[in-house]
Design a protein around this motif. Structure first.
Motif, PDB file in Angstrom:
ATOM      1  N   ALA A 196       0.838  -1.199   0.000  1.00 39.54           N
ATOM      2  CA  ALA A 196       0.000   0.000   0.000  1.00 39.54           C
ATOM      3  C   ALA A 196       0.870   1.246   0.000  1.00 39.54           C
ATOM      4  O   ALA A 196       0.557   2.254  -0.650  1.00 39.54           O
ATOM      5  N   GLY A 197       1.989   1.180   0.711  1.00 39.43           N
ATOM      6  CA  GLY A 197       2.922   2.306   0.737  1.00 39.43           C
ATOM      7  C   GLY A 197       3.475   2.636  -0.628  1.00 39.43           C
ATOM      8  O   GLY A 197       3.742   3.807  -0.933  1.00 39.43           O
ATOM      9  N   LEU A 198       3.647   1.625  -1.493  1.00 38.10           N
ATOM     10  CA  LEU A 198       4.133   1.887  -2.848  1.00 38.10           C
ATOM     11  C   LEU A 198       3.178   2.781  -3.621  1.00 38.10           C
ATOM     12  O   LEU A 198       3.613   3.638  -4.397  1.00 38.10           O
ATOM     13  N   SER A 199       1.884   2.579  -3.424  1.00 38.39           N
ATOM     14  CA  SER A 199       0.920   3.428  -4.130  1.00 38.39           C
ATOM     15  C   SER A 199       0.997   4.869  -3.639  1.00 38.39           C
ATOM     16  O   SER A 199       0.906   5.817  -4.433  1.00 38.39           O
ATOM     17  N   GLY A 200       1.189   5.062  -2.327  1.00 43.07           N
ATOM     18  CA  GLY A 200       1.355   6.411  -1.813  1.00 43.07           C
ATOM     19  C   GLY A 200       2.634   7.048  -2.310  1.00 43.07           C
ATOM     20  O   GLY A 200       2.652   8.229  -2.702  1.00 43.07           O
ATOM     21  N   LEU A 201       3.723   6.282  -2.320  1.00 45.82           N
ATOM     22  CA  LEU A 201       4.989   6.777  -2.842  1.00 45.82           C
ATOM     23  C   LEU A 201       4.855   7.136  -4.315  1.00 45.82           C
ATOM     24  O   LEU A 201       5.368   8.169  -4.771  1.00 45.82           O
ATOM     25  N   THR A 202       4.167   6.300  -5.063  1.00 45.53           N
ATOM     26  CA  THR A 202       3.948   6.539  -6.493  1.00 45.53           C
ATOM     27  C   THR A 202       3.259   7.873  -6.735  1.00 45.53           C
ATOM     28  O   THR A 202       3.699   8.676  -7.569  1.00 45.53           O
ATOM     29  N   SER A 203       2.186   8.128  -6.019  1.00 42.86           N
ATOM     30  CA  SER A 203       1.446   9.376  -6.201  1.00 42.86           C
ATOM     31  C   SER A 203       2.303  10.591  -5.892  1.00 42.86           C
ATOM     32  O   SER A 203       2.296  11.586  -6.630  1.00 42.86           O
ATOM     33  N   GLU A 204       3.056  10.513  -4.805  1.00 44.58           N
ATOM     34  CA  GLU A 204       3.864  11.659  -4.383  1.00 44.58           C
ATOM     35  C   GLU A 204       5.005  11.923  -5.367  1.00 44.58           C
ATOM     36  O   GLU A 204       5.236  13.074  -5.772  1.00 44.58           O
ATOM     37  N   LEU A 205       5.730  10.881  -5.759  1.00 45.86           N
ATOM     38  CA  LEU A 205       6.817  11.072  -6.706  1.00 45.86           C
ATOM     39  C   LEU A 205       6.295  11.548  -8.060  1.00 45.86           C
ATOM     40  O   LEU A 205       6.934  12.379  -8.727  1.00 45.86           O
ATOM     41  N   ALA A 206       5.144  11.027  -8.464  1.00 48.17           N
ATOM     42  CA  ALA A 206       4.569  11.433  -9.751  1.00 48.17           C
ATOM     43  C   ALA A 206       4.303  12.931  -9.783  1.00 48.17           C
ATOM     44  O   ALA A 206       4.577  13.606 -10.786  1.00 48.17           O
ATOM     45  N   VAL A 207       3.784  13.460  -8.690  1.00 44.02           N
ATOM     46  CA  VAL A 207       3.476  14.891  -8.637  1.00 44.02           C
ATOM     47  C   VAL A 207       4.755  15.714  -8.535  1.00 44.02           C
ATOM     48  O   VAL A 207       4.919  16.732  -9.224  1.00 44.02           O
ATOM     49  N   GLN A 208       5.692  15.279  -7.699  1.00 40.84           N
ATOM     50  CA  GLN A 208       6.925  16.048  -7.523  1.00 40.84           C
ATOM     51  C   GLN A 208       7.767  16.096  -8.804  1.00 40.84           C
ATOM     52  O   GLN A 208       8.381  17.118  -9.109  1.00 40.84           O
ATOM     53  N   TRP A 209       7.797  14.993  -9.538  1.00 46.50           N
ATOM     54  CA  TRP A 209       8.717  14.890 -10.675  1.00 46.50           C
ATOM     55  C   TRP A 209       8.039  15.056 -12.032  1.00 46.50           C
ATOM     56  O   TRP A 209       8.710  14.950 -13.067  1.00 46.50           O
ATOM     57  N   ALA A 210       6.759  15.351 -12.037  1.00 49.41           N
ATOM     58  CA  ALA A 210       6.045  15.496 -13.321  1.00 49.41           C
ATOM     59  C   ALA A 210       6.656  16.600 -14.177  1.00 49.41           C
ATOM     60  O   ALA A 210       6.731  16.469 -15.411  1.00 49.41           O
ATOM     61  N   ARG A 211       7.107  17.681 -13.559  1.00 53.48           N
ATOM     62  CA  ARG A 211       7.651  18.805 -14.324  1.00 53.48           C
ATOM     63  C   ARG A 211       8.927  18.420 -15.068  1.00 53.48           C
ATOM     64  O   ARG A 211       9.355  19.137 -15.983  1.00 53.48           O
ATOM     65  N   HIS A 212       9.520  17.283 -14.687  1.00 47.04           N
ATOM     66  CA  HIS A 212      10.727  16.806 -15.360  1.00 47.04           C
ATOM     67  C   HIS A 212      10.412  15.725 -16.399  1.00 47.04           C
ATOM     68  O   HIS A 212      11.326  15.078 -16.912  1.00 47.04           O
ATOM     69  N   SER A 213       9.119  15.515 -16.683  1.00 46.06           N
ATOM     70  CA  SER A 213       8.679  14.460 -17.612  1.00 46.06           C
ATOM     71  C   SER A 213       9.072  13.076 -17.121  1.00 46.06           C
ATOM     72  O   SER A 213       9.355  12.176 -17.905  1.00 46.06           O
ATOM     73  N   ILE A 214       9.078  12.918 -15.798  1.00 42.43           N
ATOM     74  CA  ILE A 214       9.287  11.613 -15.191  1.00 42.43           C
ATOM     75  C   ILE A 214       7.933  11.108 -14.703  1.00 42.43           C
ATOM     76  O   ILE A 214       7.282  11.756 -13.879  1.00 42.43           O
ATOM     77  N   ARG A 215       7.523   9.974 -15.245  1.00 39.13           N
ATOM     78  CA  ARG A 215       6.248   9.378 -14.861  1.00 39.13           C
ATOM     79  C   ARG A 215       6.484   8.261 -13.848  1.00 39.13           C
ATOM     80  O   ARG A 215       7.457   7.508 -13.959  1.00 39.13           O
ATOM     81  N   VAL A 216       5.602   8.159 -12.874  1.00 39.10           N
ATOM     82  CA  VAL A 216       5.716   7.132 -11.832  1.00 39.10           C
ATOM     83  C   VAL A 216       4.352   6.462 -11.668  1.00 39.10           C
ATOM     84  O   VAL A 216       3.346   7.133 -11.432  1.00 39.10           O
ATOM     85  N   ASN A 217       4.338   5.150 -11.823  1.00 39.74           N
ATOM     86  CA  ASN A 217       3.099   4.387 -11.700  1.00 39.74           C
ATOM     87  C   ASN A 217       3.352   3.077 -10.962  1.00 39.74           C
ATOM     88  O   ASN A 217       4.495   2.658 -10.783  1.00 39.74           O
ATOM     89  N   THR A 218       2.264   2.459 -10.554  1.00 40.81           N
ATOM     90  CA  THR A 218       2.319   1.161  -9.883  1.00 40.81           C
ATOM     91  C   THR A 218       1.450   0.170 -10.631  1.00 40.81           C
ATOM     92  O   THR A 218       0.352   0.526 -11.089  1.00 40.81           O
ATOM     93  N   VAL A 219       1.919  -1.058 -10.754  1.00 47.37           N
ATOM     94  CA  VAL A 219       1.102  -2.167 -11.246  1.00 47.37           C
ATOM     95  C   VAL A 219       0.860  -3.110 -10.077  1.00 47.37           C
ATOM     96  O   VAL A 219       1.811  -3.540  -9.414  1.00 47.37           O
ATOM     97  N   ALA A 220      -0.404  -3.397  -9.815  1.00 43.69           N
ATOM     98  CA  ALA A 220      -0.773  -4.256  -8.692  1.00 43.69           C
ATOM     99  C   ALA A 220      -1.358  -5.566  -9.223  1.00 43.69           C
ATOM    100  O   ALA A 220      -2.535  -5.625  -9.583  1.00 43.69           O
ATOM    101  N   PRO A 221      -0.547  -6.614  -9.298  1.00 41.60           N
ATOM    102  CA  PRO A 221      -1.048  -7.903  -9.797  1.00 41.60           C
ATOM    103  C   PRO A 221      -1.932  -8.614  -8.781  1.00 41.60           C
ATOM    104  O   PRO A 221      -1.800  -8.427  -7.565  1.00 41.60           O
ATOM    105  N   GLY A 222      -2.811  -9.443  -9.318  1.00 39.84           N
ATOM    106  CA  GLY A 222      -3.532 -10.399  -8.491  1.00 39.84           C
ATOM    107  C   GLY A 222      -2.719 -11.663  -8.358  1.00 39.84           C
ATOM    108  O   GLY A 222      -1.486 -11.647  -8.475  1.00 39.84           O
ATOM    109  N   PHE A 223      -3.384 -12.772  -8.141  1.00 43.40           N
ATOM    110  CA  PHE A 223      -2.679 -14.032  -7.928  1.00 43.40           C
ATOM    111  C   PHE A 223      -2.204 -14.637  -9.245  1.00 43.40           C
ATOM    112  O   PHE A 223      -2.929 -14.687 -10.233  1.00 43.40           O
ATOM    113  N   PHE A 224      -0.957 -15.058  -9.258  1.00 44.68           N
ATOM    114  CA  PHE A 224      -0.402 -15.854 -10.345  1.00 44.68           C
ATOM    115  C   PHE A 224       0.717 -16.695  -9.749  1.00 44.68           C
ATOM    116  O   PHE A 224       1.202 -16.416  -8.649  1.00 44.68           O
TER     117      PHE A 224
END
Length: 248
Positions: free
Chosen positions: A158-186
């Motif tokens: 869950a912390g990764l999603s919070g980190l993702t949102s914060e970094l995405a906003v802070q670094w957007a002006r540098h054209s750095i995108r930050v996202n999370t992929v959350a897999p189910g069971f495999f």
């Protein structure tokens, strides 16, 4: 839109399962991929297969983590794609009994290591003028899973999603995108025991709306999309790939 020709990528957790599938997929679209994990023999074989580079690191050791990006930059050039795929559970105790040392190891590997790697890769992305960071989370970071105690693991994901949102906003002006992929069971080294009995596999089938068993390759499409220009207007998001598990 999906072309990654010449782009340098780092994939952690690349000695097995999803990390291997992601490394192969990125290389298949033209990226020069550095594969990172502890098991050198597996990394060397994979690096040879995809014409990439192998970098050994125990990602639960945060001092070792700081050596990864410099090693990749020296071997392949400035990285502009980072896939934080390494993750594990160090305890299966119920929440009230979780050992503190196991909880700390879980958070170090699953949350702090990705954050440190993001910090280290950011200057290279600034120099290139673009970048994309993809954190691999889990549906455990969004919903509780009955019968599978994993308090610190769920918290770290869950912390990764919070980190993702914060970094995405802070670094957007540098054209750095930050996202999370959350897999189910495999099937993976972590979930292997779930597939060892008919009772547990039936539980998974009953709770997954799509009538199929997930695989590591089912996750790679989302990763390639986010890594490429096909996802150039997507940032700060957690993309769930779970066969419909969390849609019930």
């Amino acid at each position: 839109m999906f072309d990654l020709d010449g782009r340098v990528a780092i994939v952690t957790g690349a000695s097995s399962g999803l990390g291997v599938a992601v490394a192969r997929a990125l290389a298949g679209f033209g990226a020069r991929v550095a594969v990172v994990a502890r098991r050198l023999d597996r990394l060397t074989e994979l690096a040879k297969e995809i014409d990439g580079a192998a970098v050994t690191c125990d990602l639960s050791d945060l001092d070792q983590v700081r050596t990864v990006v410099p090693a990749v930059a020296e071997q392949l050039g400035r990285p502009e794609i980072l896939v934080n795929g390494a993750g594990s559970m160090f305890t299966y105790e119920r929440a009230e009994s979780e050992p503190l040392d196991a909880s700390r190891r879980t958070v170090d590997l699953n949350l702090l290591a990705p954050f440190l790697l993001a910090q280290d890769v950011q200057p290279h992305m600034l120099a290139v003028g673009r970048g994309t960071i993809i954190n691999i989370s889990s549906i455990s970071g969004r919903v509780g899973i009955p019968g599978i105690p994993q308090a610190s693991y769920a918290a770290s994901k869950a912390g990764l999603s919070g980190l993702t949102s914060e970094l995405a906003v802070q670094w957007a002006r540098h054209s750095i995108r930050v996202n999370t992929v959350a897999p189910g069971f495999f099937r993976s080294e972590i979930t292997g025991p779930l597939y060892d009995s008919e009772r547990s596999t039936e539980y998974l089938r009953r709770n997954t709306p799509l009538p199929m068993e997930g695989s590591a390759e089912d996750i790679t499409g989302a990763v390639v999309w986010l890594a490429s220009d096909a996802g150039r207007y997507v940032t700060g998001q957690t993309i769930v790939v779970d066969g419909g598990w969390t849609a019930r």
